[in-house]
Design a protein around this motif. Structure first.
Motif, PDB file in Angstrom:
ATOM      1  N   GLY A 159     -14.361   5.864 -30.165  1.00 15.43           N
ATOM      2  CA  GLY A 159     -14.483   6.994 -29.443  1.00 15.43           C
ATOM      3  C   GLY A 159     -13.020   7.631 -29.101  1.00 15.43           C
ATOM      4  O   GLY A 159     -12.005   6.787 -29.186  1.00 15.43           O
ATOM      5  N   ASP A 160     -12.865   8.783 -28.832  1.00 20.74           N
ATOM      6  CA  ASP A 160     -11.621   9.677 -28.621  1.00 20.74           C
ATOM      7  C   ASP A 160     -11.538   9.747 -27.008  1.00 20.74           C
ATOM      8  O   ASP A 160     -11.740  10.966 -26.516  1.00 20.74           O
ATOM      9  CB  ASP A 160     -11.532  10.874 -29.314  1.00 20.74           C
ATOM     10  CG  ASP A 160     -10.071  11.620 -29.184  1.00 20.74           C
ATOM     11  OD1 ASP A 160      -9.458  11.230 -28.447  1.00 20.74           O
ATOM     12  OD2 ASP A 160     -10.140  12.693 -29.963  1.00 20.74           O
ATOM     13  N   ASP A 161     -11.303   8.619 -26.565  1.00 22.43           N
ATOM     14  CA  ASP A 161     -11.022   8.820 -24.803  1.00 22.43           C
ATOM     15  C   ASP A 161     -10.146   9.616 -24.509  1.00 22.43           C
ATOM     16  O   ASP A 161     -10.424  10.688 -23.412  1.00 22.43           O
ATOM     17  CB  ASP A 161     -10.643   7.415 -24.132  1.00 22.43           C
ATOM     18  CG  ASP A 161     -11.884   6.475 -24.436  1.00 22.43           C
ATOM     19  OD1 ASP A 161     -12.896   6.724 -24.997  1.00 22.43           O
ATOM     20  OD2 ASP A 161     -11.832   5.319 -23.690  1.00 22.43           O
ATOM     21  N   GLU A 162      -8.848  10.007 -25.063  1.00 21.14           N
ATOM     22  CA  GLU A 162      -8.053  11.041 -24.310  1.00 21.14           C
ATOM     23  C   GLU A 162      -8.828  12.270 -24.415  1.00 21.14           C
ATOM     24  O   GLU A 162      -8.682  13.070 -23.336  1.00 21.14           O
ATOM     25  CB  GLU A 162      -6.708  10.898 -25.273  1.00 21.14           C
ATOM     26  CG  GLU A 162      -5.990   9.749 -25.085  1.00 21.14           C
ATOM     27  CD  GLU A 162      -5.373   9.670 -23.585  1.00 21.14           C
ATOM     28  OE1 GLU A 162      -4.953  10.572 -23.126  1.00 21.14           O
ATOM     29  OE2 GLU A 162      -5.705   8.500 -22.944  1.00 21.14           O
ATOM     30  N   ALA A 163      -9.426  12.754 -25.565  1.00 21.43           N
ATOM     31  CA  ALA A 163      -9.827  13.837 -25.476  1.00 21.43           C
ATOM     32  C   ALA A 163     -11.171  14.216 -24.530  1.00 21.43           C
ATOM     33  O   ALA A 163     -11.428  15.176 -23.826  1.00 21.43           O
ATOM     34  CB  ALA A 163     -10.526  14.353 -26.905  1.00 21.43           C
TER      35      ALA A 163
ATOM     36  N   THR B 202      -8.033   3.153 -19.114  1.00 22.38           N
ATOM     37  CA  THR B 202      -9.103   3.990 -18.847  1.00 22.38           C
ATOM     38  C   THR B 202      -8.921   4.516 -17.574  1.00 22.38           C
ATOM     39  O   THR B 202      -9.036   5.708 -17.111  1.00 22.38           O
ATOM     40  CB  THR B 202     -10.397   3.417 -19.151  1.00 22.38           C
ATOM     41  OG1 THR B 202     -10.208   3.037 -20.628  1.00 22.38           O
ATOM     42  CG2 THR B 202     -11.317   4.680 -19.086  1.00 22.38           C
TER      43      THR B 202
ATOM     44  N   GLY C  51     -18.937  10.522 -26.959  1.00 25.52           N
ATOM     45  CA  GLY C  51     -17.500  10.780 -27.595  1.00 25.52           C
ATOM     46  C   GLY C  51     -17.218   9.925 -28.787  1.00 25.52           C
ATOM     47  O   GLY C  51     -16.320  10.090 -29.636  1.00 25.52           O
ATOM     48  N   ASP C  52     -18.251   9.028 -29.259  1.00 28.13           N
ATOM     49  CA  ASP C  52     -17.993   8.295 -30.359  1.00 28.13           C
ATOM     50  C   ASP C  52     -18.512   8.591 -31.630  1.00 28.13           C
ATOM     51  O   ASP C  52     -18.648   7.730 -32.593  1.00 28.13           O
ATOM     52  CB  ASP C  52     -18.559   6.510 -29.864  1.00 28.13           C
ATOM     53  CG  ASP C  52     -20.101   6.810 -29.496  1.00 28.13           C
ATOM     54  OD1 ASP C  52     -20.459   7.837 -29.512  1.00 28.13           O
ATOM     55  OD2 ASP C  52     -20.550   5.831 -29.219  1.00 28.13           O
TER      56      ASP C  52
ATOM     57  N   SER D  95     -13.344   0.573 -26.115  1.00 23.34           N
ATOM     58  CA  SER D  95     -12.618   0.305 -27.343  1.00 23.34           C
ATOM     59  C   SER D  95     -12.413  -1.558 -27.041  1.00 23.34           C
ATOM     60  O   SER D  95     -12.618  -1.882 -25.818  1.00 23.34           O
ATOM     61  CB  SER D  95     -11.144   0.569 -27.460  1.00 23.34           C
ATOM     62  OG  SER D  95     -11.416   1.947 -27.832  1.00 23.34           O
TER      63      SER D  95
ATOM     64  N   ARG E   8     -10.803   0.547 -31.975  1.00 28.32           N
ATOM     65  CA  ARG E   8     -10.604   1.721 -31.227  1.00 28.32           C
ATOM     66  C   ARG E   8     -12.182   2.390 -31.409  1.00 28.32           C
ATOM     67  O   ARG E   8     -12.729   2.258 -32.642  1.00 28.32           O
ATOM     68  CB  ARG E   8      -9.788   2.883 -31.778  1.00 28.32           C
ATOM     69  CG  ARG E   8      -8.316   2.236 -31.544  1.00 28.32           C
ATOM     70  CD  ARG E   8      -7.825   2.513 -29.982  1.00 28.32           C
ATOM     71  NE  ARG E   8      -6.673   1.899 -29.636  1.00 28.32           N
ATOM     72  CZ  ARG E   8      -6.835   0.576 -29.129  1.00 28.32           C
ATOM     73  NH1 ARG E   8      -7.885   0.062 -28.846  1.00 28.32           N
ATOM     74  NH2 ARG E   8      -5.680  -0.081 -28.846  1.00 28.32           N
TER      75      ARG E   8
ATOM     76  N   VAL F 207     -16.656  15.260 -29.812  1.00 25.63           N
ATOM     77  CA  VAL F 207     -15.720  15.907 -29.095  1.00 25.63           C
ATOM     78  C   VAL F 207     -15.858  17.423 -28.903  1.00 25.63           C
ATOM     79  O   VAL F 207     -15.845  18.245 -27.872  1.00 25.63           O
ATOM     80  CB  VAL F 207     -14.050  15.325 -28.912  1.00 25.63           C
ATOM     81  CG1 VAL F 207     -13.098  16.298 -28.219  1.00 25.63           C
ATOM     82  CG2 VAL F 207     -14.081  13.931 -28.760  1.00 25.63           C
TER      83      VAL F 207
END
Lengths: 255, 255, 255, 255
Positions: D20-24, D49, D224-225, D13, D18, D230
């Motif tokens: 990708g879903d980095d948390e997942a 991160t 992840g993007d 990001s 934003r 995910v």
């Protein structure tokens, strides 16, 4: 009677960084290639440069380059045609903003550095550059070394001016010896002045192999960003006038 | 019969980064505030956005901002008047390049983020922005909230359009509740639609203290960069038409 | 016997742009404040600067600044504490990469320009800077003018070195006269040399109002980016040695 | 018993953008390739991160790329060896700053995008990258596809981990089908899961021509993007565990 335009890359300072002696060069040249903020230049510098051109009657042109400030636009970048065209529309458009602000117009486009080198040999890049010029204002002249860009611009009906380099060595095919090679830049002022005189009076230039090749040159590029460059530019200007060459900006397109 | 312009901030994507659903918003708005590459947007995005506006008959305006991509133009920067004016000439000029490429013109200027907030309260910044508009093209309308910029633009003879915010809370003096404060953004769709209807039919808006203040609004700003924003914009558009309001871009200046 | 560190802002060149005479200054100073790429400097410049420091035994410190290359970090920016802390961790970390590559360490941190000015008066910014130093390496000394940053660093147990300015005018409260005000920069070499001598021998400096105020100074900052600056720095260095002052880098922290 | 590292490009990001879903993804991977601010990422994103990696026990690695934010590091740039080495020292150093701040270390380096592609086939670029790793911390593992970079790293005594791509098509020589070519990215989840299972259980991958080639893979890269990425990563992780493969970060170097 021979007429030639004397031009220089100007407006290459950025923020606190000063590059070249623009004030001195503007008293010598008839056309300015103004950096547009991607490889050099910033809005304040562009504003001051265009204002100074207008004050002296110097013709304003755009010098767009790769979006690579730290590399000064001298590093080749792999770009799509749409990326090149839109990067150029953006840069030329920005300079036209300053031209409008100072009551003039952008009369020519002269790509910078690595983009210029690639445009001379790659037909796709040449076409992408021409697309931008046609899209923004087809009355602008394309200023370039002989090669693909000159060819593509002529095919699309644009006015083309061939640029000659006062202090760069030529190869037999009329292209420049790359900067990375030895002998690419001439440093003897007498030699530079004499070759410029021959370019414009005899229409030839001596190449690195010692041959004389024909070289029609509409705009003679001089540099202002090295020690002694301004003095050399003054000598070239004086030598040309002494040889009966008329110094004048490129004629406006009939569009 | 009441006429209002519906506008949105568009072209805020950058490179691989996508922001907002521009395609959907372009079917709703009558005017677009297009980011110009300093706080958001890039040349390819600008080109696509202007092309999409032209295809739909949406009026194109410039949304210049601070040169702060990582901060999205939302961080105040201490700048001189010349820095602000030249940053705006550059950005507006760049967008005009794309307008020329697609056969249209840039019809208005609407500063973004922190620059817009400062221009509403600082007379010097307001003047610097007006300088840029006058320098590039005085036929452009200045789109802004009430305040210093609106005042300065009128004094200099520019056409001014007051922007109304569909989903932002107002204070009693007609300025916006800052984003950092609680309740600054309205999230209930019914409430947003009803306040927009009152803005345009009754000419008033209810403030955070519960008072109704007069609010003349020439251009209603809707947002497209949050979940549900497009659906909300569609509801607003439908509600205004149902109330007999005509949706149309700002009229061109008589210059 | 008095000992003082002589320091300079170095590594401020960027790409094709050269700023200051780093080679000459490195023969004079005992510590270097190296720009980290946000307001000035680039990776190649940082590498060359750190290598040159190591070759001469000059102590390497980080000079982080606002992310504003075109403004050279001299324009105030409204930033959150997390933005300031992370911008500093990033810049200091990057310089530590070059320090590791050349077998040395980053021994101090000295904020640049507008960030330094704000840190002297704003407790929140001072705290955010200290957070970064503590997070990366608490053995680093904080080099700063007297004020909030010095206070915050001491509270958190960091070593602090007070910087003295050879060629800047002081106010009665020990802060600098801002650059925008007349008389902020001293230009008479004799005056500069004499004030530096008094700073280190007598421990006082004469302010713009003519008063002598006490000024403890651990590190004397000299400038290298103006004409004559290197010659002035040499004179200052010689005058201090002649007065019996020992020139040496700041002592390492006992961590 | 087979052990494999599952890794993903994270921290891509930038400012308001934003990606990708980095948390997942952080709940799935054992190693993270963290963008370092040149092609993606910014200091705040890097900080968050690295903190999230530490909280989950995910191993932190650097993913340096070309200095080309608008091109996301996917456009080849002509750079000198010193430019590449210093750009990498800068980026890796910056990430090490955040690692220090969160009590961990940068354990590997995995070049991004066009730099990674060039490093696989150009010996000079491979050498320049290895120079940076050796200069900053030779305990870091080089994570790369088979090719020049892997070779150069081994010659210099660095630990090398070969990366396998879950959703990219392979050619018979073990290199990837370029993104620009059709069929370069696999989209059928069942096909992706089955090929990943074969990679790790049988040690082979089926190429675009239908041949099975041997492919040793120490680290499996998942993306992840993209929409559904995910969910796909979760299925891959589950399928590997079901096949008896142990998921664990790359072992630390014995330096």
């Amino acid at each position: 009677m021979t007429t030639v335009d004397i031009s220089a890359d100007l407006g290459e300072s950025f923020g606190a960084y000063r590059l070249g002696d623009d004030e001195a060069m503007l008293d010598i040249v008839t056309s300015a290639h103004v950096a547009c903020g991607f490889h050099a230049g910033d809005p304040q510098v562009m504003d001051r440069t265009v204002a100074a051109c207008v004050a002296r009657g110097v013709s304003v042109g755009a010098q767009p380059g790769f979006r690579d400030l730290v590399g000064f636009g001298r590093r080749a970048m792999e770009m799509t045609g749409h990326e090149i065209t839109t990067d150029l529309i953006y840069q030329i458009g920005a300079l036209r903003g300053f031209a409008a602000a100072h009551g003039t117009t952008v009369r020519h486009v002269s790509p910078h550095g690595s983009l210029a080198n690639l445009a001379a040999v790659r037909a796709d890049h040449a076409e992408s550059i021409v697309d931008a010029v046609v899209a923004v204002d087809p009355a602008m002249t394309v200023v370039t070394q002989p090669g693909r860009l000159a060819d593509a611009a002529r095919v699309r009906g644009l006015r083309v001016a061939i640029v000659g380099y006062a202090d760069r060595a030529y190869r037999d095919d009329g292209t420049l010896v790359p900067r990375a090679e030895p002998g690419s830049v001439l440093t003897d002022p007498d030699e530079v002045v004499e070759r410029v005189r021959r370019m414009h009076v005899d229409g030839v230039v001596r190449t690195v192999t010692g041959r004389d090749i024909e070289l029609r040159c509409d705009s003679l590029l001089v540099h202002g960003d090295t020690p002694g460059a301004v003095g050399l530019a003054r000598r070239i200007s004086a030598a040309l006038r002494a040889a009966g060459v008329v110094l004048a900006a490129l004629p406006a397109a009939d569009v």
